[in-house]
Design a protein around this motif. Structure first.
Motif, PDB file in Angstrom:
ATOM      1  N   PHE A   3       3.692   7.349  -1.575  1.00 46.50           N
ATOM      2  CA  PHE A   3       4.406   7.748  -0.472  1.00 46.50           C
ATOM      3  C   PHE A   3       5.745   6.795  -0.387  1.00 46.50           C
ATOM      4  CE2 PHE A   3       5.613   7.932   4.083  1.00 46.50           C
ATOM      5  CZ  PHE A   3       6.222   9.243   4.246  1.00 46.50           C
ATOM      6  N   ILE A  16       2.359   1.631   5.529  1.00 47.73           N
ATOM      7  CA  ILE A  16       2.438   2.677   6.234  1.00 47.73           C
ATOM      8  C   ILE A  16       0.926   3.262   5.957  1.00 47.73           C
ATOM      9  CG2 ILE A  16       3.045   5.191   6.470  1.00 47.73           C
ATOM     10  CD1 ILE A  16       5.953   3.786   5.567  1.00 47.73           C
ATOM     11  N   ARG A  17       0.077   3.833   7.191  1.00 48.57           N
ATOM     12  CA  ARG A  17      -1.219   4.151   6.943  1.00 48.57           C
ATOM     13  C   ARG A  17      -2.125   3.324   6.222  1.00 48.57           C
ATOM     14  NH1 ARG A  17       1.317  10.395   6.328  1.00 48.57           N
ATOM     15  NH2 ARG A  17       2.062   9.555   4.803  1.00 48.57           N
ATOM     16  N   ASP A  74      -0.823  -5.411  -6.646  1.00 39.50           N
ATOM     17  CA  ASP A  74      -1.541  -6.728  -6.009  1.00 39.50           C
ATOM     18  C   ASP A  74      -2.397  -6.392  -4.893  1.00 39.50           C
ATOM     19  OD1 ASP A  74      -1.015  -9.442  -5.650  1.00 39.50           O
ATOM     20  OD2 ASP A  74      -0.457  -9.192  -3.690  1.00 39.50           O
ATOM     21  N   ASP A  75      -3.465  -7.143  -4.710  1.00 38.97           N
ATOM     22  CA  ASP A  75      -4.306  -7.032  -3.515  1.00 38.97           C
ATOM     23  C   ASP A  75      -4.051  -7.804  -2.502  1.00 38.97           C
ATOM     24  OD1 ASP A  75      -6.515  -6.867  -1.889  1.00 38.97           O
ATOM     25  OD2 ASP A  75      -8.156  -7.560  -3.336  1.00 38.97           O
ATOM     26  N   ILE A  76      -3.729  -7.206  -1.359  1.00 38.58           N
ATOM     27  CA  ILE A  76      -3.038  -8.024  -0.137  1.00 38.58           C
ATOM     28  C   ILE A  76      -4.056  -8.806   0.154  1.00 38.58           C
ATOM     29  CG2 ILE A  76      -3.690  -6.151   1.592  1.00 38.58           C
ATOM     30  CD1 ILE A  76      -0.250  -8.423   1.043  1.00 38.58           C
ATOM     31  N   GLY A  97       0.825  -1.297   0.007  1.00 37.96           N
ATOM     32  CA  GLY A  97      -0.063   0.129  -0.030  1.00 37.96           C
ATOM     33  C   GLY A  97       0.801   1.274  -0.055  1.00 37.96           C
ATOM     34  N   VAL A  98       1.761   1.240  -0.949  1.00 33.51           N
ATOM     35  CA  VAL A  98       2.913   2.384  -0.956  1.00 33.51           C
ATOM     36  C   VAL A  98       2.239   3.734  -1.265  1.00 33.51           C
ATOM     37  CG1 VAL A  98       4.822   3.319  -1.989  1.00 33.51           C
ATOM     38  CG2 VAL A  98       4.536   0.818  -1.475  1.00 33.51           C
ATOM     39  N   GLY A  99       1.050   3.436  -2.198  1.00 35.47           N
ATOM     40  CA  GLY A  99       0.294   4.866  -2.642  1.00 35.47           C
ATOM     41  C   GLY A  99       1.434   5.884  -3.289  1.00 35.47           C
ATOM     42  N   PRO A 127      -5.402   1.271   4.894  1.00 29.51           N
ATOM     43  CA  PRO A 127      -6.782   1.303   5.337  1.00 29.51           C
ATOM     44  C   PRO A 127      -7.167   0.283   6.760  1.00 29.51           C
ATOM     45  CG  PRO A 127      -6.559   1.029   2.903  1.00 29.51           C
ATOM     46  CD  PRO A 127      -5.238   0.927   3.491  1.00 29.51           C
ATOM     47  N   ASP A 169       0.750  -2.123  -4.339  1.00 25.71           N
ATOM     48  CA  ASP A 169      -0.396  -1.356  -4.118  1.00 25.71           C
ATOM     49  C   ASP A 169      -1.391  -1.883  -4.948  1.00 25.71           C
ATOM     50  OD1 ASP A 169      -0.770   1.729  -2.820  1.00 25.71           O
ATOM     51  OD2 ASP A 169      -2.494   0.935  -3.992  1.00 25.71           O
ATOM     52  N   ILE A 170      -2.776  -1.897  -4.374  1.00 19.90           N
ATOM     53  CA  ILE A 170      -3.706  -2.386  -5.405  1.00 19.90           C
ATOM     54  C   ILE A 170      -4.138  -1.397  -6.354  1.00 19.90           C
ATOM     55  CG2 ILE A 170      -5.493  -1.122  -4.207  1.00 19.90           C
ATOM     56  CD1 ILE A 170      -7.451  -3.681  -4.210  1.00 19.90           C
TER      57      ILE A 170
HETATM   58  C1  LIG Z   1      -4.203   6.066   2.941  1.00 22.77           C
HETATM   59  S1  LIG Z   1      -3.123   5.257   1.419  1.00 22.77           S
HETATM   60  C2  LIG Z   1      -1.539   5.205   2.212  1.00 22.77           C
HETATM   61  C3  LIG Z   1      -0.482   5.391   1.221  1.00 22.77           C
HETATM   62  C4  LIG Z   1       0.890   5.495   1.688  1.00 22.77           C
HETATM   63  N1  LIG Z   1       1.352   4.358   2.432  1.00 22.77           N
HETATM   64  C5  LIG Z   1       1.017   6.710   2.596  1.00 22.77           C
HETATM   65  O1  LIG Z   1       1.272   6.532   3.845  1.00 22.77           O
HETATM   66  O2  LIG Z   1       0.917   7.824   2.240  1.00 22.77           O
HETATM   67  C6  LIG Z   1      -3.678   3.518   1.565  1.00 22.77           C
HETATM   68  C7  LIG Z   1      -3.004   2.805   0.196  1.00 22.77           C
HETATM   69  O3  LIG Z   1      -3.197   1.472   0.566  1.00 22.77           O
HETATM   70  C8  LIG Z   1      -3.861   1.091  -1.038  1.00 22.77           C
HETATM   71  N2  LIG Z   1      -4.501  -0.152  -0.867  1.00 22.77           N
HETATM   72  C9  LIG Z   1      -5.909  -0.276  -0.309  1.00 22.77           C
HETATM   73  N3  LIG Z   1      -6.137  -1.501  -0.467  1.00 22.77           N
HETATM   74  C10 LIG Z   1      -5.546  -2.186  -0.732  1.00 22.77           C
HETATM   75  C11 LIG Z   1      -5.185  -3.869  -0.970  1.00 22.77           C
HETATM   76  N4  LIG Z   1      -6.279  -4.487  -0.790  1.00 22.77           N
HETATM   77  N5  LIG Z   1      -4.071  -4.004  -1.242  1.00 22.77           N
HETATM   78  C12 LIG Z   1      -2.983  -3.276  -1.509  1.00 22.77           C
HETATM   79  N6  LIG Z   1      -2.831  -2.011  -1.326  1.00 22.77           N
HETATM   80  C13 LIG Z   1      -4.205  -1.531  -0.953  1.00 22.77           C
HETATM   81  C14 LIG Z   1      -4.191   2.162  -1.662  1.00 22.77           C
HETATM   82  O4  LIG Z   1      -4.462   2.009  -2.791  1.00 22.77           O
HETATM   83  C15 LIG Z   1      -3.639   3.366  -1.091  1.00 22.77           C
HETATM   84  O5  LIG Z   1      -2.435   3.665  -1.877  1.00 22.77           O
END
Ligand SMILES: C[S@@+](CC[C@H](N)C(=O)[O-])C[C@H]1O[C@@H](n2cnc3c(N)ncnc32)[C@H](O)[C@@H]1O
Length: 129
Positions: free
Chosen positions: A27, A76-77, A57-59, A23-25, A79, A46-47
């Motif tokens: 950042f 990091i952060r 990838d969907d974790i 979930g790097v987004g 959902p 990241d999804i």
């Molecule tokens: C709130 S953002 C945080 C991004 C970054 N880590 C940060 O701290 O700014 C959450 C991230 O989790 C990713 N995400 C949400 N569901 C996911 C999943 N099932 N598998 C992988 N990544 C996921 C989103 O696409 C998003 O980039």
């Protein structure tokens, strides 16, 4: 705070061969900090990847080969709804897990998840090995 998390990982996983950030987004700062000090690339997923260096990838429906043999998975952060998925994948591949939640998030998982602080950083950690 980000430097403190990076430093914690470098100090504790300096001998690792594989680390994955989920979930790097947009950042990648911590992953880039780590790459400056460790001798390998951090695998970023990241999804919805925001960059071509991030693996889609969907974790919660993970491609296991991405995570297999990782000594550490961190996020990091993320959902709140993927916290359990992070715990399951770490348990499955036998890696440690670090989650740095939003300060307003509650942690839904893990009796074994320990609140850990290092310098300016506070995060949750499970050690599976
Ligand atoms: C709130 S953002 C945080 C991004 C970054 N880590 C940060 O701290 O700014 C959450 C991230 O989790 C990713 N995400 C949400 N569901 C996911 C999943 N099932 N598998 C992988 N990544 C996921 C989103 O696409 C998003 O980039």
């Amino acid at each position: 705070m980000w430097n403190s998390i990076s430093e914690y990982i470098i100090r504790n996983y300096g001998q690792a061969h594989k680390i994955v950030e989920v979930g790097v987004g947009r950042f990648p700062l911590v992953a880039h900090n780590l790459e400056e000090h460790l001798k390998f690339n951090i695998i970023m997923t990241d999804i919805k990847p925001s960059h071509r260096m991030i693996i889609q990838d969907d974790i919660c429906h993970p491609d296991l080969k991405i995570y297999k043999d990782a000594e550490l998975i961190y996020s990091i952060r993320p959902p709140e709804e993927i916290q359990t998925c992070l715990e399951i994948i770490s348990n499955t591949v036998g890696s440690d897990l670090i989650i740095k939640p939003f300060s307003t998030d509650s942690m839904n998982i893990g009796r074994n998840m320990k609140l850990t602080s290092y310098k300016k950083a506070v995060f949750y950690k499970i050690t599976f090995k």
